[in-house]
Design a protein around this motif. Structure first.
Motif, short mmCIF file in Angstrom:
data_model
loop_
_atom_site.label_atom_id
_atom_site.label_comp_id
_atom_site.label_asym_id
_atom_site.label_seq_id
_atom_site.Cartn_x
_atom_site.Cartn_y
_atom_site.Cartn_z
N PHE A 127 14.26 17.93 17.36
CA PHE A 127 14.48 16.81 18.27
C PHE A 127 13.45 15.71 18.02
CE2 PHE A 127 14.32 14.55 22.34
CZ PHE A 127 15.67 14.28 22.52
N ALA A 128 13.90 14.47 18.10
CA ALA A 128 13.08 13.31 17.78
C ALA A 128 11.76 13.31 18.53
CB ALA A 128 13.85 12.03 18.09
N GLY A 129 10.67 13.15 17.80
CA GLY A 129 9.36 13.06 18.41
C GLY A 129 8.70 14.39 18.74
N SER A 130 9.39 15.49 18.48
CA SER A 130 8.86 16.80 18.82
C SER A 130 7.94 17.34 17.72
CB SER A 130 10.00 17.80 19.04
OG SER A 130 10.68 18.05 17.81
N ASP A 131 7.17 18.36 18.05
CA ASP A 131 6.34 19.03 17.06
C ASP A 131 7.20 19.63 15.95
OD1 ASP A 131 4.05 18.38 18.47
OD2 ASP A 131 3.88 20.33 19.46
N GLU A 132 8.36 20.15 16.34
CA GLU A 132 9.25 20.77 15.35
C GLU A 132 9.79 19.74 14.37
OE1 GLU A 132 10.95 24.76 14.52
OE2 GLU A 132 9.22 23.92 15.54
N PHE A 181 5.91 5.84 12.81
CA PHE A 181 6.34 4.76 13.70
C PHE A 181 6.38 5.28 15.13
CE2 PHE A 181 10.13 6.92 12.17
CZ PHE A 181 10.88 7.13 13.32
N GLU A 182 6.33 4.36 16.06
CA GLU A 182 6.37 4.69 17.48
C GLU A 182 7.71 4.25 18.07
OE1 GLU A 182 3.07 2.76 19.31
OE2 GLU A 182 1.58 4.11 18.42
N LYS A 198 11.29 6.09 28.59
CA LYS A 198 10.03 5.41 28.95
C LYS A 198 8.79 6.18 28.51
CE LYS A 198 12.03 3.01 32.92
NZ LYS A 198 11.90 2.70 34.38
N LYS A 199 8.98 7.21 27.67
CA LYS A 199 7.86 7.98 27.17
C LYS A 199 7.58 7.58 25.72
CE LYS A 199 6.31 12.72 26.29
NZ LYS A 199 6.67 14.16 26.35
#
Length: 350
Positions: A49-54, A78-79, A84-85
Protein backbone atom coordinates in the motif's frame (compact mmCIF):
# COMPACT_ATOMS: atom_id res chain seq x y z
CA UNK A 1 2.19 -13.61 8.39
CA UNK A 2 4.37 -15.98 10.40
CA UNK A 3 7.66 -16.59 8.53
CA UNK A 4 7.30 -20.42 8.45
CA UNK A 5 3.79 -20.18 7.04
CA UNK A 6 5.02 -17.62 4.51
CA UNK A 7 7.86 -19.89 3.39
CA UNK A 8 5.49 -22.85 3.10
CA UNK A 9 3.04 -20.84 0.96
CA UNK A 10 5.83 -19.58 -1.31
CA UNK A 11 7.15 -23.14 -1.76
CA UNK A 12 3.67 -24.34 -2.64
CA UNK A 13 3.29 -21.59 -5.25
CA UNK A 14 6.68 -22.37 -6.80
CA UNK A 15 5.82 -26.07 -6.91
CA UNK A 16 2.65 -25.17 -8.76
CA UNK A 17 4.77 -23.21 -11.21
CA UNK A 18 6.98 -26.24 -11.88
CA UNK A 19 3.97 -28.42 -12.63
CA UNK A 20 2.36 -25.78 -14.82
CA UNK A 21 5.48 -25.30 -16.92
CA UNK A 22 5.10 -28.84 -18.26
CA UNK A 23 1.92 -27.80 -20.04
CA UNK A 24 3.18 -24.63 -21.76
CA UNK A 25 5.35 -23.97 -24.77
CA UNK A 26 9.13 -24.51 -24.87
CA UNK A 27 9.55 -20.77 -25.52
CA UNK A 28 7.98 -20.01 -22.14
CA UNK A 29 9.98 -22.75 -20.45
CA UNK A 30 13.15 -21.07 -21.70
CA UNK A 31 12.33 -17.82 -19.90
CA UNK A 32 10.28 -17.84 -16.70
CA UNK A 33 12.08 -14.81 -15.25
CA UNK A 34 8.98 -12.58 -15.40
CA UNK A 35 6.73 -15.22 -13.87
CA UNK A 36 9.12 -15.80 -10.98
CA UNK A 37 9.30 -12.05 -10.46
CA UNK A 38 5.51 -11.93 -10.06
CA UNK A 39 5.58 -14.81 -7.59
CA UNK A 40 8.44 -13.41 -5.52
CA UNK A 41 7.15 -9.84 -5.36
CA UNK A 42 3.64 -10.81 -4.32
CA UNK A 43 4.57 -13.58 -1.88
CA UNK A 44 7.22 -11.49 -0.08
CA UNK A 45 5.49 -8.08 -0.33
CA UNK A 46 1.80 -8.80 -0.67
CA UNK A 47 0.68 -5.56 0.96
CA UNK A 48 2.40 -2.76 -0.98
CA UNK A 49 0.00 0.00 0.00
CA UNK A 50 1.21 3.48 -0.94
CA UNK A 51 3.44 5.07 1.66
CA UNK A 52 3.67 1.95 3.83
CA UNK A 53 6.79 0.25 5.15
CA UNK A 54 5.94 -2.74 2.96
CA UNK A 55 5.86 -0.56 -0.16
CA UNK A 56 9.30 0.81 0.72
CA UNK A 57 10.64 -2.70 1.28
CA UNK A 58 9.28 -3.68 -2.13
CA UNK A 59 11.05 -0.67 -3.64
CA UNK A 60 14.32 -1.80 -2.03
CA UNK A 61 13.81 -5.28 -3.45
CA UNK A 62 13.13 -3.88 -6.92
CA UNK A 63 16.24 -1.73 -6.74
CA UNK A 64 18.25 -4.85 -5.96
CA UNK A 65 16.68 -6.69 -8.90
CA UNK A 66 17.67 -3.94 -11.34
CA UNK A 67 21.18 -3.83 -9.86
CA UNK A 68 21.57 -7.59 -10.27
CA UNK A 69 20.84 -7.03 -13.95
CA UNK A 70 23.72 -4.55 -14.08
CA UNK A 71 21.77 -1.29 -13.98
CA UNK A 72 22.54 1.79 -11.95
CA UNK A 73 19.33 2.80 -10.19
CA UNK A 74 18.39 6.36 -9.33
CA UNK A 75 15.82 6.72 -6.56
CA UNK A 76 13.49 9.70 -6.38
CA UNK A 77 11.72 10.17 -3.06
CA UNK A 78 8.55 12.23 -3.10
CA UNK A 79 5.91 13.34 -0.64
CA UNK A 80 2.13 13.11 -0.98
CA UNK A 81 -0.92 13.45 1.21
CA UNK A 82 -3.48 10.74 1.84
CA UNK A 83 -6.53 11.59 3.91
CA UNK A 84 -4.64 14.73 5.03
CA UNK A 85 -1.75 12.60 6.28
CA UNK A 86 1.73 13.33 4.80
CA UNK A 87 3.45 10.23 3.41
CA UNK A 88 6.52 9.44 1.31
CA UNK A 89 7.20 6.98 -1.48
CA UNK A 90 9.87 6.26 -4.10
CA UNK A 91 10.23 6.16 -7.84
CA UNK A 92 13.05 4.01 -9.24
CA UNK A 93 14.78 4.82 -12.54
CA UNK A 94 17.20 2.71 -14.57
CA UNK A 95 18.62 3.80 -17.93
CA UNK A 96 19.87 1.98 -21.02
CA UNK A 97 21.63 3.99 -23.72
CA UNK A 98 20.40 3.14 -27.18
CA UNK A 99 21.80 3.51 -30.68
CA UNK A 100 19.99 6.85 -30.89
CA UNK A 101 19.32 9.44 -28.21
CA UNK A 102 15.53 9.44 -28.58
CA UNK A 103 14.29 8.15 -25.23
CA UNK A 104 11.29 5.92 -24.58
CA UNK A 105 10.06 5.63 -21.01
CA UNK A 106 8.57 2.31 -19.94
CA UNK A 107 6.77 2.64 -16.63
CA UNK A 108 4.87 0.41 -14.22
CA UNK A 109 3.65 1.04 -10.69
CA UNK A 110 4.70 -1.35 -7.94
CA UNK A 111 2.29 -0.37 -5.17
CA UNK A 112 -0.95 -2.30 -4.66
CA UNK A 113 -4.37 -1.92 -3.12
CA UNK A 114 -7.09 -4.27 -1.91
CA UNK A 115 -4.99 -6.10 0.66
CA UNK A 116 -7.89 -5.97 3.13
CA UNK A 117 -9.89 -8.04 0.63
CA UNK A 118 -7.02 -10.48 0.07
CA UNK A 119 -5.35 -8.96 -2.99
CA UNK A 120 -1.57 -9.14 -3.34
CA UNK A 121 -1.59 -7.20 -6.60
CA UNK A 122 -0.57 -10.22 -8.68
CA UNK A 123 -1.98 -8.79 -11.91
CA UNK A 124 -2.28 -5.18 -10.67
CA UNK A 125 0.53 -4.56 -10.92
CA UNK A 126 3.14 -7.26 -10.37
CA UNK A 127 2.45 -8.21 -13.99
CA UNK A 128 3.58 -4.75 -15.15
CA UNK A 129 6.64 -4.74 -12.89
CA UNK A 130 7.63 -8.23 -14.02
CA UNK A 131 7.34 -7.16 -17.65
CA UNK A 132 9.43 -4.06 -16.94
CA UNK A 133 12.21 -6.09 -15.31
CA UNK A 134 12.12 -8.77 -18.01
CA UNK A 135 12.56 -6.19 -20.76
CA UNK A 136 15.46 -4.66 -18.81
CA UNK A 137 16.95 -8.15 -18.56
CA UNK A 138 16.61 -8.63 -22.32
CA UNK A 139 18.86 -5.59 -22.87
CA UNK A 140 21.53 -6.54 -20.35
CA UNK A 141 24.10 -7.24 -23.04
CA UNK A 142 22.61 -5.75 -26.18
CA UNK A 143 21.93 -2.17 -27.24
CA UNK A 144 18.37 -1.18 -28.11
CA UNK A 145 17.56 1.16 -30.98
CA UNK A 146 15.95 3.70 -28.65
CA UNK A 147 17.44 4.83 -25.38
CA UNK A 148 15.20 3.51 -22.60
CA UNK A 149 14.29 4.67 -19.12
CA UNK A 150 12.75 1.94 -16.99
CA UNK A 151 10.62 3.55 -14.26
CA UNK A 152 8.95 1.83 -11.30
CA UNK A 153 6.39 4.26 -9.87
CA UNK A 154 5.27 4.34 -6.26
CA UNK A 155 1.88 5.41 -4.90
CA UNK A 156 -0.11 5.06 -8.14
CA UNK A 157 -3.21 3.55 -6.60
CA UNK A 158 -4.02 6.59 -4.45
CA UNK A 159 -3.71 9.38 -7.00
CA UNK A 160 -0.91 8.69 -9.52
CA UNK A 161 1.46 10.34 -7.07
CA UNK A 162 4.63 8.70 -8.38
CA UNK A 163 4.16 9.63 -12.03
CA UNK A 164 2.99 13.14 -11.10
CA UNK A 165 6.16 13.62 -9.09
CA UNK A 166 8.35 12.07 -11.78
CA UNK A 167 7.24 14.30 -14.66
CA UNK A 168 8.39 17.32 -12.64
CA UNK A 169 11.96 16.01 -12.99
CA UNK A 170 12.07 15.69 -16.78
CA UNK A 171 12.22 17.89 -19.86
CA UNK A 172 9.35 16.73 -22.13
CA UNK A 173 11.44 17.58 -25.18
CA UNK A 174 13.85 14.80 -24.18
CA UNK A 175 11.17 12.07 -24.20
CA UNK A 176 10.02 10.50 -27.46
CA UNK A 177 7.18 8.52 -25.88
CA UNK A 178 5.95 6.74 -22.75
CA UNK A 179 4.65 3.15 -22.50
CA UNK A 180 2.53 2.44 -19.43
CA UNK A 181 2.27 -1.15 -18.16
CA UNK A 182 -0.65 -1.47 -15.76
CA UNK A 183 -2.39 -4.83 -15.27
CA UNK A 184 -0.90 -6.34 -18.42
CA UNK A 185 -2.10 -9.89 -17.71
CA UNK A 186 -5.13 -11.73 -16.34
CA UNK A 187 -7.91 -10.17 -18.39
CA UNK A 188 -9.34 -11.97 -21.41
CA UNK A 189 -7.78 -9.71 -24.05
CA UNK A 190 -4.70 -7.53 -24.45
CA UNK A 191 -5.32 -3.94 -25.54
CA UNK A 192 -3.03 -1.07 -26.44
CA UNK A 193 -4.55 2.36 -25.83
CA UNK A 194 -3.63 5.92 -26.68
CA UNK A 195 -4.57 8.97 -24.63
CA UNK A 196 -8.10 10.33 -25.00
CA UNK A 197 -8.58 12.86 -27.80
CA UNK A 198 -10.41 15.02 -25.25
CA UNK A 199 -7.72 16.42 -22.93
CA UNK A 200 -7.49 15.13 -19.39
CA UNK A 201 -7.87 17.58 -16.52
CA UNK A 202 -4.23 18.62 -16.39
CA UNK A 203 -4.25 21.48 -13.93
CA UNK A 204 -3.73 24.23 -16.48
CA UNK A 205 -1.40 22.21 -18.69
CA UNK A 206 -3.93 21.39 -21.42
CA UNK A 207 -2.08 23.53 -23.96
CA UNK A 208 0.71 20.95 -23.93
CA UNK A 209 -1.58 17.91 -24.02
CA UNK A 210 -0.86 15.14 -26.53
CA UNK A 211 -3.16 12.43 -27.83
CA UNK A 212 -0.75 11.48 -30.61
CA UNK A 213 -1.33 7.82 -31.49
CA UNK A 214 2.02 7.05 -33.13
CA UNK A 215 3.35 4.94 -30.26
CA UNK A 216 0.13 2.95 -29.84
CA UNK A 217 -0.04 2.35 -33.59
CA UNK A 218 3.63 1.36 -33.82
CA UNK A 219 3.20 -1.23 -31.07
CA UNK A 220 0.03 -2.60 -32.66
CA UNK A 221 1.82 -2.94 -35.99
CA UNK A 222 4.78 -4.69 -34.36
CA UNK A 223 2.41 -7.03 -32.48
CA UNK A 224 1.06 -8.58 -35.69
CA UNK A 225 3.96 -11.03 -35.77
CA UNK A 226 3.72 -12.06 -32.11
CA UNK A 227 2.03 -15.42 -31.77
CA UNK A 228 2.41 -16.18 -28.08
CA UNK A 229 -1.03 -14.90 -27.11
CA UNK A 230 -4.21 -13.72 -28.80
CA UNK A 231 -3.48 -10.59 -30.81
CA UNK A 232 -3.50 -7.09 -29.35
CA UNK A 233 -6.62 -5.02 -29.98
CA UNK A 234 -8.00 -1.53 -29.92
CA UNK A 235 -10.92 -1.49 -27.53
CA UNK A 236 -14.26 -0.84 -29.26
CA UNK A 237 -15.96 2.53 -29.10
CA UNK A 238 -17.95 3.18 -25.93
CA UNK A 239 -20.24 6.07 -24.95
CA UNK A 240 -17.36 7.68 -23.03
CA UNK A 241 -14.35 6.70 -25.13
CA UNK A 242 -13.55 6.58 -28.85
CA UNK A 243 -12.05 3.37 -30.18
CA UNK A 244 -8.59 2.73 -28.74
CA UNK A 245 -8.55 5.74 -26.40
CA UNK A 246 -8.32 5.57 -22.62
CA UNK A 247 -8.98 7.62 -19.52
CA UNK A 248 -6.68 9.37 -17.09
CA UNK A 249 -6.67 6.75 -14.33
CA UNK A 250 -3.13 5.41 -14.65
CA UNK A 251 0.46 6.61 -14.88
CA UNK A 252 0.35 7.59 -18.54
CA UNK A 253 -1.87 10.58 -17.70
CA UNK A 254 0.76 13.06 -16.39
CA UNK A 255 2.91 12.35 -19.45
CA UNK A 256 0.03 13.09 -21.84
CA UNK A 257 -0.54 16.33 -19.97
CA UNK A 258 3.06 17.34 -20.72
CA UNK A 259 2.64 16.67 -24.44
CA UNK A 260 4.35 13.27 -24.50
CA UNK A 261 2.75 10.59 -26.72
CA UNK A 262 1.75 7.51 -24.73
CA UNK A 263 0.73 3.90 -25.22
CA UNK A 264 -1.00 1.97 -22.44
CA UNK A 265 -0.97 -1.84 -22.40
CA UNK A 266 -3.86 -3.39 -20.45
CA UNK A 267 -5.45 -6.83 -20.10
CA UNK A 268 -9.24 -6.77 -19.68
CA UNK A 269 -12.41 -7.35 -21.74
CA UNK A 270 -14.43 -4.48 -23.19
CA UNK A 271 -16.97 -6.92 -24.66
CA UNK A 272 -18.42 -7.75 -21.25
CA UNK A 273 -21.54 -5.88 -20.14
CA UNK A 274 -20.29 -5.40 -16.60
CA UNK A 275 -21.49 -3.62 -13.52
CA UNK A 276 -21.12 -0.23 -15.22
CA UNK A 277 -21.57 -1.38 -18.81
CA UNK A 278 -18.88 -2.17 -21.38
CA UNK A 279 -16.19 -0.11 -19.73
CA UNK A 280 -13.40 -2.67 -19.26
CA UNK A 281 -13.82 -2.96 -15.50
CA UNK A 282 -14.97 -6.56 -15.86
CA UNK A 283 -11.70 -8.20 -16.82
CA UNK A 284 -12.71 -11.77 -17.47
CA UNK A 285 -15.62 -13.95 -18.52
CA UNK A 286 -14.15 -16.94 -16.66
CA UNK A 287 -17.14 -18.29 -14.68
CA UNK A 288 -15.16 -18.62 -11.44
CA UNK A 289 -15.01 -14.82 -11.24
CA UNK A 290 -18.79 -14.40 -11.48
CA UNK A 291 -21.72 -15.43 -9.33
CA UNK A 292 -23.21 -16.56 -12.64
CA UNK A 293 -22.10 -15.62 -16.17
CA UNK A 294 -24.23 -15.75 -19.34
CA UNK A 295 -21.85 -16.36 -22.25
CA UNK A 296 -24.51 -15.77 -24.88
CA UNK A 297 -25.04 -12.19 -23.72
CA UNK A 298 -21.57 -11.61 -22.22
CA UNK A 299 -23.23 -10.46 -19.02
CA UNK A 300 -24.31 -11.57 -15.56
CA UNK A 301 -27.17 -14.05 -15.39
CA UNK A 302 -28.81 -11.84 -12.77
CA UNK A 303 -27.57 -8.27 -12.29
CA UNK A 304 -29.36 -7.92 -8.94
CA UNK A 305 -27.69 -10.99 -7.45
CA UNK A 306 -24.25 -10.64 -9.03
CA UNK A 307 -21.43 -10.20 -6.51
CA UNK A 308 -18.14 -10.44 -8.43
CA UNK A 309 -18.65 -9.00 -11.96
CA UNK A 310 -15.57 -10.64 -13.45
CA UNK A 311 -13.25 -8.29 -11.59
CA UNK A 312 -9.77 -9.40 -10.59
CA UNK A 313 -7.93 -6.20 -9.65
CA UNK A 314 -8.39 -4.87 -6.12
CA UNK A 315 -10.27 -8.02 -5.08
CA UNK A 316 -9.60 -11.30 -3.30
CA UNK A 317 -9.03 -12.86 -6.73
CA UNK A 318 -5.84 -10.88 -7.45
CA UNK A 319 -3.44 -13.28 -5.79
CA UNK A 320 -1.43 -16.27 -6.98
CA UNK A 321 -3.43 -18.86 -5.05
CA UNK A 322 -6.63 -17.72 -6.78
CA UNK A 323 -5.19 -17.22 -10.27
CA UNK A 324 -2.74 -20.09 -10.75
CA UNK A 325 -5.34 -22.91 -10.71
CA UNK A 326 -7.49 -21.12 -13.30
CA UNK A 327 -5.40 -18.79 -15.46
CA UNK A 328 -1.76 -19.77 -15.05
CA UNK A 329 -0.91 -20.57 -18.68
CA UNK A 330 -3.05 -17.65 -19.89
CA UNK A 331 -1.17 -15.15 -17.70
CA UNK A 332 2.22 -16.58 -18.64
CA UNK A 333 1.42 -16.27 -22.33
CA UNK A 334 0.27 -12.68 -21.96
CA UNK A 335 3.31 -11.60 -19.95
CA UNK A 336 5.72 -13.26 -22.35
CA UNK A 337 3.89 -11.68 -25.29
CA UNK A 338 4.32 -8.27 -23.69
CA UNK A 339 8.03 -8.84 -23.08
CA UNK A 340 8.52 -10.03 -26.66
CA UNK A 341 6.56 -7.11 -28.11
CA UNK A 342 8.44 -4.44 -26.17
CA UNK A 343 11.83 -6.03 -26.74
CA UNK A 344 11.26 -6.24 -30.48
CA UNK A 345 9.87 -2.72 -30.70
CA UNK A 346 12.76 -1.17 -28.79
CA UNK A 347 15.27 -3.14 -30.88
CA UNK A 348 13.67 -2.69 -34.31
CA UNK A 349 10.93 -0.05 -34.22
CA UNK A 350 10.11 -0.39 -37.94
Amino acid sequence: MHSKKKTKMKTSILNSLAVGLLAVSPQLMADDFAWNTMLNLTSDYGNRFAGSDEERKAASWLKGEFEQLGYKVNTHEFEFNLRKKPLTSLNLEAFKQGKINKTIIIGAHYDSIGHNAGSTGFTDNASGIATLLAVAKAFQNITPHYSVKFIAFGAEEVGLNGSKAYVKTINPADIHGMINLDTVAGGDHLYIHSAHSKPYHCGGENSKYSHDTWLRDALLNKSKNIKLARGYDLHPKTPEYPEGETGAWSDHSPFSCLGIPIAYVEATNFSIDGESGKDGYSQTSHPDYWTCFDNSNMASCDRKKEKHWGKIWHTQFDQATQLIPRLESHIKLQVQSNVTLLTRFLSEPK
